[in-house]
Motif scaffolding. Structure first.
Motif, PDB file in Angstrom:
ATOM      1  N   ILE A 138       0.752  -1.238  -0.047  1.00 29.66           N
ATOM      2  CA  ILE A 138      -0.076   0.116  -0.238  1.00 29.66           C
ATOM      3  C   ILE A 138       0.788   1.448  -0.019  1.00 29.66           C
ATOM      4  CG2 ILE A 138      -1.532   1.276   1.293  1.00 29.66           C
ATOM      5  CD1 ILE A 138      -2.955  -1.582   2.298  1.00 29.66           C
ATOM      6  N   THR A 157      -4.809   6.280  -0.355  1.00 29.59           N
ATOM      7  CA  THR A 157      -5.914   6.376  -0.774  1.00 29.59           C
ATOM      8  C   THR A 157      -6.490   4.983  -1.332  1.00 29.59           C
ATOM      9  OG1 THR A 157      -5.294   8.583  -1.647  1.00 29.59           O
ATOM     10  CG2 THR A 157      -7.097   7.470  -2.858  1.00 29.59           C
ATOM     11  N   ASP A 158      -7.781   4.779  -0.821  1.00 28.20           N
ATOM     12  CA  ASP A 158      -8.228   3.377  -1.323  1.00 28.20           C
ATOM     13  C   ASP A 158      -8.355   3.172  -2.575  1.00 28.20           C
ATOM     14  OD1 ASP A 158     -10.817   4.220  -2.063  1.00 28.20           O
ATOM     15  OD2 ASP A 158     -11.727   3.393  -0.308  1.00 28.20           O
ATOM     16  N   ILE A 164      -7.826   8.028   3.200  1.00 27.77           N
ATOM     17  CA  ILE A 164      -7.908   7.747   4.493  1.00 27.77           C
ATOM     18  C   ILE A 164      -6.721   8.403   5.337  1.00 27.77           C
ATOM     19  CG2 ILE A 164      -7.613   5.576   6.182  1.00 27.77           C
ATOM     20  CD1 ILE A 164      -8.902   4.068   3.795  1.00 27.77           C
TER      21      ILE A 164
END
Length: 170
Positions: A138, A157-158, A164
């Motif tokens: 991630i 960022t998702d 987030i």
């Protein structure tokens, strides 16, 4: 006599339709007939401890938003309207209202805090969380200096573009 027979037939048909619909609706919500999984276990099973969760909302008018969320039962918990931010609380639900500070809404985690902003003893430091996330591929931006201690924050960022924020205050 004919009218009474029609009324009785109408009641029986209505009862039959009601019974059928009731049975159909109950079967649709039966967990055994759906693919929904409900896990009510309180075990953490090695998951990260992310701390208090809140949704940070970018609002157009802090006073209008404050009044709206108060009508939903939230109370001002922290922050300052004059500085264009408030943290609103309803039981253990937290919503941050931020006017003119950022674009879009942000999911926020506060390692080391509970939902009342009380420090908790056993928590996973933000640097441990960052290290775990990076190990799992991630991307973090900006990163926290892993040699530092104390308060720090980072963002990610998702896959759907949701930001987030991990924001440790202790």
């Amino acid at each position: 006599m004919k009218n009474i027979a029609l009324v009785i037939i109408g009641l029986l048909v209505s009862f039959g339709i009601g019974f059928y619909l009731s049975s159909s609706l109950n079967n649709q919500h039966n967990p055994e007939t759906t693919n929904i999984i409900y896990n009510t276990s309180k075990e953490n099973k090695g998951n990260m401890k992310l701390g208090a969760f809140s949704l940070s909302l970018s609002v157009k008018d802090i006073n209008t938003s404050k009044a709206f969320y108060e009508s939903l039962g939230f109370i001002a918990f922290a922050g300052d309207v004059e500085q264009n931010y408030l943290i609103m609380k309803n039981d253990n639900c937290l919503i941050g209202l931020f006017q003119g500070m950022f674009e879009g809404n942000i999911l926020t985690f506060n390692p080391g805090w509970d939902e009342s902003a009380n420090s908790i003893e056993n928590f996973q430091d933000i640097r441990e969380i960052q290290k775990h996330l990076k190990k799992n591929g991630i991307k973090i931006n900006p990163e926290v200096d892993e040699n530092s201690t104390g308060p720090a924050n980072f963002m990610l960022t998702d896959p759907d573009g949701n930001v987030i924020l991990f924001d440790q205050h202790i």
